[in-house]
Every structure is written in C-alpha cells, then in structure tokens.
Write a protein that holds these residues in place. Structure first.
Motif, PDB file in Angstrom:
ATOM      1  N   ALA A 106       0.775  -1.242   0.000  1.00 59.82           N
ATOM      2  CA  ALA A 106       0.000   0.000   0.000  1.00 59.82           C
ATOM      3  C   ALA A 106       0.809   1.296   0.000  1.00 59.82           C
ATOM      4  CB  ALA A 106      -0.999  -0.041   1.147  1.00 59.82           C
ATOM      5  N   GLY A 107       0.928   1.939   1.177  1.00 60.83           N
ATOM      6  CA  GLY A 107       1.539   3.257   1.252  1.00 60.83           C
ATOM      7  C   GLY A 107       2.985   3.257   0.795  1.00 60.83           C
ATOM      8  N   GLU A 108       3.748   2.284   1.261  1.00 62.17           N
ATOM      9  CA  GLU A 108       5.152   2.184   0.895  1.00 62.17           C
ATOM     10  C   GLU A 108       5.292   1.950  -0.608  1.00 62.17           C
ATOM     11  OE1 GLU A 108       7.746   2.901   2.289  1.00 62.17           O
ATOM     12  OE2 GLU A 108       9.317   1.941   1.108  1.00 62.17           O
ATOM     13  N   LEU A 109       4.374   1.175  -1.166  1.00 62.73           N
ATOM     14  CA  LEU A 109       4.390   0.883  -2.598  1.00 62.73           C
ATOM     15  C   LEU A 109       4.210   2.182  -3.401  1.00 62.73           C
ATOM     16  CD1 LEU A 109       4.339  -1.078  -4.992  1.00 62.73           C
ATOM     17  CD2 LEU A 109       1.928  -1.498  -4.523  1.00 62.73           C
ATOM     18  N   ALA A 110       3.215   2.972  -3.021  1.00 57.94           N
ATOM     19  CA  ALA A 110       2.960   4.235  -3.740  1.00 57.94           C
ATOM     20  C   ALA A 110       4.154   5.177  -3.605  1.00 57.94           C
ATOM     21  CB  ALA A 110       1.694   4.887  -3.187  1.00 57.94           C
ATOM     22  N   ARG A 111       4.739   5.219  -2.411  1.00 56.39           N
ATOM     23  CA  ARG A 111       5.907   6.097  -2.204  1.00 56.39           C
ATOM     24  C   ARG A 111       7.088   5.648  -3.078  1.00 56.39           C
ATOM     25  NH1 ARG A 111       4.040   6.341   3.036  1.00 56.39           N
ATOM     26  NH2 ARG A 111       5.186   4.493   3.688  1.00 56.39           N
ATOM     27  N   GLN A 112       7.291   4.327  -3.133  1.00 55.52           N
ATOM     28  CA  GLN A 112       8.414   3.803  -3.920  1.00 55.52           C
ATOM     29  C   GLN A 112       8.220   4.050  -5.418  1.00 55.52           C
ATOM     30  OE1 GLN A 112      11.316   1.787  -3.628  1.00 55.52           O
ATOM     31  NE2 GLN A 112      11.475   2.515  -1.541  1.00 55.52           N
ATOM     32  N   VAL A 113       6.976   3.885  -5.885  1.00 56.70           N
ATOM     33  CA  VAL A 113       6.697   4.129  -7.306  1.00 56.70           C
ATOM     34  C   VAL A 113       7.035   5.576  -7.635  1.00 56.70           C
ATOM     35  CG1 VAL A 113       4.848   4.350  -9.028  1.00 56.70           C
ATOM     36  CG2 VAL A 113       4.976   2.306  -7.595  1.00 56.70           C
ATOM     37  N   GLU A 114       6.592   6.490  -6.790  1.00 64.18           N
ATOM     38  CA  GLU A 114       6.875   7.909  -7.034  1.00 64.18           C
ATOM     39  C   GLU A 114       8.372   8.187  -6.954  1.00 64.18           C
ATOM     40  OE1 GLU A 114       4.598  10.645  -4.722  1.00 64.18           O
ATOM     41  OE2 GLU A 114       2.706   9.683  -5.269  1.00 64.18           O
ATOM     42  N   ALA A 115       9.028   7.560  -5.986  1.00 63.18           N
ATOM     43  CA  ALA A 115      10.460   7.825  -5.781  1.00 63.18           C
ATOM     44  C   ALA A 115      11.297   7.357  -6.966  1.00 63.18           C
ATOM     45  CB  ALA A 115      10.930   7.136  -4.491  1.00 63.18           C
ATOM     46  N   LEU A 147      15.020  -0.684  -9.924  1.00 66.64           N
ATOM     47  CA  LEU A 147      15.410   0.033  -8.696  1.00 66.64           C
ATOM     48  C   LEU A 147      14.332   0.004  -7.610  1.00 66.64           C
ATOM     49  CD1 LEU A 147      17.037   3.167 -10.383  1.00 66.64           C
ATOM     50  CD2 LEU A 147      18.248   1.408  -9.067  1.00 66.64           C
ATOM     51  N   ILE A 148      13.116  -0.391  -7.984  1.00 67.80           N
ATOM     52  CA  ILE A 148      12.019  -0.310  -7.004  1.00 67.80           C
ATOM     53  C   ILE A 148      12.261  -1.285  -5.837  1.00 67.80           C
ATOM     54  CG2 ILE A 148      10.401  -2.043  -7.956  1.00 67.80           C
ATOM     55  CD1 ILE A 148       8.220   0.195  -7.561  1.00 67.80           C
ATOM     56  N   GLY A 149      11.966  -0.811  -4.673  1.00 72.00           N
ATOM     57  CA  GLY A 149      12.144  -1.641  -3.478  1.00 72.00           C
ATOM     58  C   GLY A 149      13.542  -1.574  -2.887  1.00 72.00           C
ATOM     59  N   GLY A 150      14.417  -0.755  -3.478  1.00 69.61           N
ATOM     60  CA  GLY A 150      15.778  -0.629  -2.941  1.00 69.61           C
ATOM     61  C   GLY A 150      16.540  -1.924  -3.006  1.00 69.61           C
ATOM     62  N   PRO A 151      16.945  -2.367  -4.220  1.00 71.53           N
ATOM     63  CA  PRO A 151      17.592  -3.682  -4.347  1.00 71.53           C
ATOM     64  C   PRO A 151      18.941  -3.740  -3.638  1.00 71.53           C
ATOM     65  CG  PRO A 151      17.786  -2.438  -6.390  1.00 71.53           C
ATOM     66  CD  PRO A 151      16.872  -1.655  -5.503  1.00 71.53           C
ATOM     67  N   ARG A 152      19.328  -4.942  -3.231  1.00 72.41           N
ATOM     68  CA  ARG A 152      20.662  -5.179  -2.653  1.00 72.41           C
ATOM     69  C   ARG A 152      21.650  -5.566  -3.751  1.00 72.41           C
ATOM     70  NH1 ARG A 152      17.350  -8.037   0.921  1.00 72.41           N
ATOM     71  NH2 ARG A 152      17.869  -9.994  -0.130  1.00 72.41           N
ATOM     72  N   LEU A 153      21.093  -6.025  -4.879  1.00 68.31           N
ATOM     73  CA  LEU A 153      21.942  -6.454  -6.000  1.00 68.31           C
ATOM     74  C   LEU A 153      21.257  -6.055  -7.303  1.00 68.31           C
ATOM     75  CD1 LEU A 153      24.234  -8.119  -7.344  1.00 68.31           C
ATOM     76  CD2 LEU A 153      22.823 -10.159  -6.990  1.00 68.31           C
ATOM     77  N   LEU A 154      22.003  -5.350  -8.140  1.00 68.81           N
ATOM     78  CA  LEU A 154      21.469  -4.959  -9.451  1.00 68.81           C
ATOM     79  C   LEU A 154      22.170  -5.770 -10.535  1.00 68.81           C
ATOM     80  CD1 LEU A 154      21.214  -1.035  -9.490  1.00 68.81           C
ATOM     81  CD2 LEU A 154      19.343  -2.654  -9.846  1.00 68.81           C
TER      82      LEU A 154
END
Lengths: 244, 271
Positions: A106-115, A147-154
């Motif tokens: 929910a909220g974190e998802l919307a924030r991450q999409v925008e970020a 990049l969504i979700g702040g990956p540890r490995l790209l």
C-alpha cells in the motif's frame, strides 16, 4: 558472503559451450563489469544467476543461495537487454505490479513508485501507456522497475541501450546512488567506457571463457584504456584459438 | 508445493487482462449472444410433439434437446479454453516478459499457475453465460430443474482446466498451430468416443481407450444432465466419470507446473 559467485561454471547447449569453467565473484557493495564480444556468454551468465537456466557443471550462488530458490532473488533488481514491457499498461501500474512482486504494500508501494519515477525522470509520464513511450523512456521505465524496493543487487544487461548521452550520464548516477546505498552491481555491457566509469573491477569473457578478471587498474597497462586492454585480450585469445 | 498467494493473485489478474485483450474475446462474446438468441428463439415454440404413438412429454422434448445443446456448448468451451491457453504462457517466454517477472522472488510454478488461471477466466465466463443462459431458458420453458444445468456448468469448467493445462504443456514444445490442432483433434476425438459409447455403438480400441481412460469431456455433461434426459446411471459409472475428471484435472495441472519448473528458459525463440 558474496553478492554472487560463479565457481567453475560451465554451460553447454548441445555440443557448444556457452560458458566454460567460469569463476568469478562480486563482493557486497562493489560494481563488477562483465565484458565480452557478442556470443561471449554474458547473457547466459546472467540467466544462470537468475535461475532461468541451470549450469551444466559448477555452482552458481546468488546472495549465498541457489538461484532456483525464489528467496535468493529477493532484493535483486534486473534490467534485461531485450526489454519487453506490456504496452497496454500505464507506467504507474507497471511499476506498481513490480513493486508488489518485490513485496511492497500500500503506502510504501505508492511512495516507492513515485520515488523511482522521480529518480529516473519519468514522474511526468506515470499516466502514459508504456506502449507509447520512446525507446529511451522505455529503458528508463526498465531502470525504475529494477530500482524499485531498494535492491541489494542490481543485474544490468546493456543498461545504456536506447539512452541518449544525457540518459547514459543519468544512468551512471542512478547506479552510483545504488552503490552508495550499499547495493552490489553487475553490469554486462559492450560500452567499455561506461563500464570503466561505473565499475571497480571487470571480468572479460571470450567464447565462454574468462580471459581476464580483476580491478581495472590491474588489467589495463600503462598508457592503455580499458578498450585497448579489451582488444588486446580478446583479440589475442581469438588468435590463439583460431591458430589452434 | 510452495505457491505464493499474493503474487499469484496479482499475476492472475495480469494474465486475465492479457487474455481479455485477445481478438478472440469479442468474437466469443458475440457468439455467446448469438447462441443465447438462437436458444431463446428455439425454445419459444410449443413443446407439444405429436407422434404416431401419442404425445411426447415436455420433459422428453426439452430434456434431450437440453442435453444436446449444453453438450455441444460445453465442448465448444473446452476448445475455447485450449485456444486461449495455447500461447498464453509460451508468448511470455518468447517476448521475454516472463523472464523479467521471474527475476522477482516468486516461483515458476506460481507464474505458470497464474497464467493458467488468467486464461481460464475467459472460458469460465463463456461456460457460465453460455451454459447458464441456455440452461436457464431450457429450465423455465421446459419446466426442468436448474440443478442439472448447474452441474453441467461445473463439469464444463473442470474439463476446461484439463484442456487448457494440456494446451499450455503442448505450447512449451510445439508451435502454436500444432497445439491448436492438437486441442481441436483431441476434444473432437474424445467427444466422438463419448458420444459413440453413450449411444451404444461398438467402439474400436482407439475410441474405447479414449472413452474409458480419456477426460470425460462429453460423458460428464451427459451425466450431469441425467436429471433432464431421464437416462439412468449406475453408481460405478458416476464414480468412474468423477474420478477421471479429477485425475485429468490434477494430472494436467501438475504436469504443466512440473515441466515449466524444470524447463530451460534460455534461447527461447518465437516459433
């Protein structure tokens, strides 16, 4: 624990060896460039890492686990070379789907999409259909989903594909930001200058074998650039193999 | 077998949206309306049929007409399920979109099941409206019970699962046209075997095996509608049909999940 590791990995397609006893690793928080001419085995290596394919010999570790275990892929952001996005979806709904798949709510998802949209310069295009975007914008959407979700490995396969010079510079910045946040990065690319700027070390593949690996400073001789070293190593290897 | 429910739901919706955008869907919707209009028109006449031996009962006229109509529609829904499923999974491998989704922390089984569920929603909707609408018209105008029609809808839906899952399995190895022909040929052969068996005809070894061991695509519908036709079924026959439905459904879905789980996803080219 390494972010990823190949231990004497071979992959055969019939008689042909796409990878032959390949070994290398990526330390946490570092950036590694995977270089090689067409058909060197770079994409095969990435697919082994993601569990899309199984090694014929040797072992592949992804974040300390088996790539076939979905939990090993948690915290991994992947940008494929051939990026096919659902043209009927809006950018926002596409990013929301991938955010949901990495476990955001929910909220974190919307924030991450925008970020990530803000970070990759597509915030004003969130309502657009993916199918209407240019190649460069599509690549930015690809970066955003990685990049969504702040990956540890790209894991980035030809990340500069379709980007203009400004976009390429921005992409370097996004990768730099991820690294500064502790993310490990594997970049597979033909653009040696890009890899030179982004990565701490490189692995050079040719015809499925590692012909050189290590810090860029160790591979590049005095007065050389990475491109010169690449041609020297890949060219000489080809001559050896063709001569044999 | 680990399945992630939240990704499954998300990807099933995605799969349904993909399936709903197919060109076949408006055609299916149009055919549904046309079929219901035809059934509506055909059931408005008087059910009184006079023969040399007297007047046939309403149940005899509407009952068998209902069995034949719903049987044909159920087979059509099975073919539709196979048609929609025939590239619903393989196309995501060909265009690479599956590889992007499968880089996320979810299992291949979850992805394959979600694609199956998404594609099945189309044939389920068709089965519900076609068999439900037809059954409703038949029941009201022929003074028949609605329960057999409900059972027939359930039977048709279960058969759709097996056909769709087998079509998806085939699509992982064969070109789409070959899969489509297999679906058409398979459904037609099983229906023929079931029909010959139901009408008491002698079956050769091929049709005999199909009728006794194949998915009961038509037998299940005839059994479900026995309340309309008045055809008696023994307990063993009912159990046989139910067991085969269960085995084919569970077996086909399990086969799909197992094979997709163990398939190399590299060097996948459009075929």
């Amino acid at each position: 624990m390494h972010a990823l590791e190949f231990a004497a990995v071979s992959k055969y397609f019939g008689e042909r060896a796409a990878l032959s006893r390949v070994s290398f690793s990526l330390a946490p928080g570092r950036a590694l460039g995977l270089l090689g001419p067409n058909g060197a085995g770079k994409t095969t290596a990435l697919r082994l890492l993601l569990g899309h394919s199984e090694a014929s010999e040797g072992t592949v570790w992804l974040q300390g686990g088996n790539p076939f275990d979905p939990e090993s892929r948690r915290g991994v952001g992947y940008l494929p070379e051939r990026l096919t996005l659902p043209g009927h979806r809006t950018v926002a709904s596409f990013l929301t789907l991938h955010g949901s798949l990495v476990g955001l709510r929910a909220g974190e998802l919307a924030r991450q999409v925008e970020a990530v949209a803000e970070q990759t310069g597509i915030a004003s295009r969130l309502g657009d259909l993916v199918g209407t975007l240019s190649k460069g914008l599509t690549q930015r959407v690809g970066f955003a989903q990685a990049l969504i979700g702040g990956p540890r490995l790209l894991l980035l396969d030809e990340p500069s594909s379709g980007l203009d010079p400004i976009g390429m510079r921005e992409a370097r910045e996004w990768i730099g930001q991820a690294k500064r946040a502790g993310c490990s990065v594997l970049v597979s690319s033909h653009l040696l200058s890009e890899v030179e700027r982004m990565c701490d070390s490189v692995v050079i593949l040719n015809e499925g074998s590692v012909v050189a690996s290590g810090a860029i400073g160790e591979i590049v001789r005095a007065g050389e650039e990475l491109e010169d070293a690449f041609v020297r190593l890949v060219g000489s290897q080809s001559e050896i193999q063709h001569g044999a | 077998m680990a399945l992630d429910i939240r990704p499954l739901r998300l990807l099933a919706v995605e799969g349904l949206q993909d399936a709903a955008r197919r060109r076949v869907v408006p055609a299916v919707a149009g055919l549904c309306l046309l079929t219901l209009a035809m059934v509506n028109s055909c059931t408005q006449c008087s059910p009184l049929v006079q023969t040399d031996s007297g007047q046939l009962e309403t149940l005899a006229v509407f009952g068998w007409a209902g069995v034949i109509t719903l049987g044909v529609l159920a087979l059509w829904c099975a073919i539709l399920a196979g048609l929609v499923a025939s590239d619903h999974l393989s196309s995501t491998l060909e265009d690479g979109s599956a590889l992007l989704v499968l880089s996320r922390p979810l299992s291949r089984r979850t992805f394959a099941l979600a694609r199956l569920v998404g594609s099945l929603m189309i044939s389920f909707a068709a089965a519900f409206f076609l068999l439900g609408g037809t059954g409703l018209l038949m029941a009201f105008r022929g003074d028949l019970s609605l329960v057999p029609a409900g059972l027939a809808i359930a039977g048709a839906m279960v058969n759709c699962i097996a056909v769709a899952a087998l079509a998806m399995v085939s699509s992982l190895y064969l070109p789409r046209m070959a899969t489509f022909l297999l679906v058409m040929g398979g459904v037609a052969s099983v229906a023929m075997a079931n029909l010959m068996s139901a009408s008491g005809m002698a079956l050769g070894s091929f049709f005999g095996i199909l009728d006794q061991m194949g998915p009961p695509l038509l037998s299940a519908i005839v059994l479900a509608l026995s309340g309309w036709s008045g055809q008696p079924f023994e307990g063993a026959e009912v159990l046989n049909v139910l067991a085969r439905m269960g085995i084919w459904t569970v077996g086909s879905v399990s086969t799909l999940l197992f094979l997709f789980d163990h398939r190399e996803l590299t060097h996948y080219e459009p075929r």
